[in-house]
Design an enzyme around this catalytic site. Structure first.
Site, PDB file in Angstrom:
ATOM      1  N   LYS A  41       0.837  -1.201   0.000  1.00 36.99           N
ATOM      2  CA  LYS A  41       0.000   0.000   0.000  1.00 36.99           C
ATOM      3  C   LYS A  41       0.871   1.250   0.000  1.00 36.99           C
ATOM      4  O   LYS A  41       2.074   1.194   0.276  1.00 36.99           O
ATOM      5  CB  LYS A  41      -0.917  -0.015   1.221  1.00 36.99           C
ATOM      6  CG  LYS A  41      -0.172  -0.040   2.547  1.00 36.99           C
ATOM      7  CD  LYS A  41      -1.121  -0.162   3.721  1.00 36.99           C
ATOM      8  CE  LYS A  41      -0.344  -0.174   5.041  1.00 36.99           C
ATOM      9  NZ  LYS A  41      -1.253  -0.225   6.198  1.00 36.99           N
ATOM     10  N   ARG A 135      -9.697   0.559  15.011  1.00 38.90           N
ATOM     11  CA  ARG A 135      -9.715   1.273  13.735  1.00 38.90           C
ATOM     12  C   ARG A 135     -10.792   0.610  12.867  1.00 38.90           C
ATOM     13  O   ARG A 135     -11.970   0.870  13.024  1.00 38.90           O
ATOM     14  CB  ARG A 135      -8.340   1.235  13.070  1.00 38.90           C
ATOM     15  CG  ARG A 135      -7.229   1.905  13.872  1.00 38.90           C
ATOM     16  CD  ARG A 135      -5.959   2.064  13.067  1.00 38.90           C
ATOM     17  NE  ARG A 135      -5.585   0.850  12.351  1.00 38.90           N
ATOM     18  CZ  ARG A 135      -4.478   0.710  11.630  1.00 38.90           C
ATOM     19  NH1 ARG A 135      -3.645   1.727  11.512  1.00 38.90           N
ATOM     20  NH2 ARG A 135      -4.204  -0.415  11.015  1.00 38.90           N
ATOM     21  N   TYR A 251      15.286  30.806   5.747  1.00 35.38           N
ATOM     22  CA  TYR A 251      14.149  31.517   6.320  1.00 35.38           C
ATOM     23  C   TYR A 251      14.373  31.807   7.799  1.00 35.38           C
ATOM     24  O   TYR A 251      14.854  30.963   8.558  1.00 35.38           O
ATOM     25  CB  TYR A 251      12.870  30.700   6.152  1.00 35.38           C
ATOM     26  CG  TYR A 251      12.328  30.743   4.742  1.00 35.38           C
ATOM     27  CD1 TYR A 251      11.920  31.948   4.167  1.00 35.38           C
ATOM     28  CD2 TYR A 251      12.218  29.590   3.985  1.00 35.38           C
ATOM     29  CE1 TYR A 251      11.421  31.992   2.876  1.00 35.38           C
ATOM     30  CE2 TYR A 251      11.714  29.608   2.696  1.00 35.38           C
ATOM     31  CZ  TYR A 251      11.317  30.823   2.141  1.00 35.38           C
ATOM     32  OH  TYR A 251      10.829  30.853   0.871  1.00 35.38           O
ATOM     33  N   MET A 299      11.131  24.624   0.889  1.00 30.62           N
ATOM     34  CA  MET A 299      10.294  23.732   0.104  1.00 30.62           C
ATOM     35  C   MET A 299      11.096  22.920  -0.901  1.00 30.62           C
ATOM     36  O   MET A 299      10.878  21.713  -1.067  1.00 30.62           O
ATOM     37  CB  MET A 299       9.207  24.520  -0.640  1.00 30.62           C
ATOM     38  CG  MET A 299       8.260  23.639  -1.450  1.00 30.62           C
ATOM     39  SD  MET A 299       7.018  24.567  -2.379  1.00 30.62           S
ATOM     40  CE  MET A 299       6.022  25.235  -1.041  1.00 30.62           C
TER      41      MET A 299
END
Length: 348
Positions: A41, A135, A251, A299
């Site tokens: 998955k 779940r 940043y 990013m």
């Protein structure tokens, strides 16, 4: 307009298919007489089903597990006649019809899903019973419901909540699973994930479902040193800058040069799965030398200290991806570190 061939990417990800196969064989040996499947998955936990499924098939895997129906088509194509099961089950008529068209086996998780599957014509399915993770899965009290009794159950399944730690819940879930198995006419039983396999033969049952450990994760201490790293990301240097004392990087100017510094701007960032938490205390590698990160992860870029390196613009740097170590340093789970790998990598 005629499009030119895409130029080489500044990000590349090498997937060691031999390591995937070796990891499966090791887990298969630990599974004893049980069949060993493979969870593929989430694009094989981020490493890519195109690389993972052929390697797993060659190693001997014949039962594959995905979560979403959108994952079925590519795995079915790659897996050939092997079994493909969908953990989220069938929510509606469309999903039931898709299951029949593709030959994928639904894992029934609720009375509603049981009714949907039977109304569509029924047939082989798996059944998930919840034994403590809360779940997906029917409650043990629902086992006797007519909707469950009407199913042709191949495998009764449950999922361990704390297999990666020594918790009393493991034994309790095993006991509850055995009680459920005594009341369900299933052909096979399946409980263990990667960490569950490491807990021993009692948890292996008839079919194990490893995931993370196939791809380099070490979810249980007993597997340390036995699981091989699978994913090896690299990123190219875009620019070399020469910083003077007092110059800031990134940043919010969280790093300031205390001495003349040769800095390299590297083509990887949090959009590629290299999250800011991973940058803490991290160093990229070039020819055996560590290049510590400077400032915050952006990013699309990071900046590293290349003062003691001969690395130049265009060279590729190795990105740390030894899952237990990156997890320890960043505070992220090994699953998160792997599954967030981005789509901009050139993959082998």
């Amino acid at each position: 307009m005629t499009l030119l061939e895409e130029p080489p990417r500044s990000l590349r990800l090498r997937i060691d298919q031999t390591a995937i196969a070796d990891n499966w064989r090791m887990l298969d040996a630990l599974s004893g007489s049980a069949e060993t499947g493979a969870a593929v998955k989430a694009n094989a936990y981020g490493v890519g089903v195109e690389a993972a499924v052929p390697a797993l098939l060659a190693a001997g895997a014949r039962s594959f597990f995905v979560a979403h129906w959108s994952e079925v088509a590519v795995v079915r194509t790659l897996a050939g006649q092997a079994s493909v099961s969908v953990l989220h089950g069938v929510r509606n008529d469309q999903e039931a019809a898709y299951a029949r068209a593709t030959g994928a086996i639904p894992v029934i998780n609720s009375l509603h899903q049981a009714q949907v599957w039977s109304a569509s014509g029924g047939g082989p399915c798996h059944l998930m019973v919840d034994t403590g993770i809360n779940r997906l899965g029917i409650a043990p009290s629902e086992i006797g419901d007519p909707a469950i009794r009407a199913l042709a159950i191949d495998t009764l399944m449950s999922h361990l909540a704390s297999a990666d730690e020594d918790s009393a819940l493991n034994a309790l879930q095993l006991q509850r699973f055995r009680e459920a198995a005594a009341a369900v006419p299933a052909k096979r039983l399946s409980l263990a994930n990667s960490a569950g396999i490491a807990r021993g033969a009692d948890f292996a049952c008839d079919l194990t479902r490893p995931g993370l450990a196939l791809y380099g994760g070490v979810p249980h201490p007993s597997l340390a040193g036995r699981i091989r790293q699978v994913a090896f990301p690299e990123a190219a240097i875009l620019q070399i800058r020469h910083l003077a004392p007092g110059d800031c990087v990134g940043y919010n100017a969280t790093w300031t040069a205390q001495r003349p510094t040769r800095a390299a701007t590297v083509s990887i960032g949090y959009a590629d799965g290299f999250l800011r938490q991973m940058g803490l205390g991290c160093a990229l590698q070039h020819e055996g030398r560590a290049l510590p990160l400077l400032g915050r992860v952006s990013m699309d870029m990071v900046v590293v200290d290349a003062s003691d390196s001969t690395a130049k613009e265009g060279d590729f740097l190795e990105i740390p991806c030894e899952l237990p170590e990156v997890s320890r340093r960043s505070g992220l789970s090994q699953y998160e570190v792997l599954t967030v790998l981005g789509q901009r990598f050139a993959r082998n």
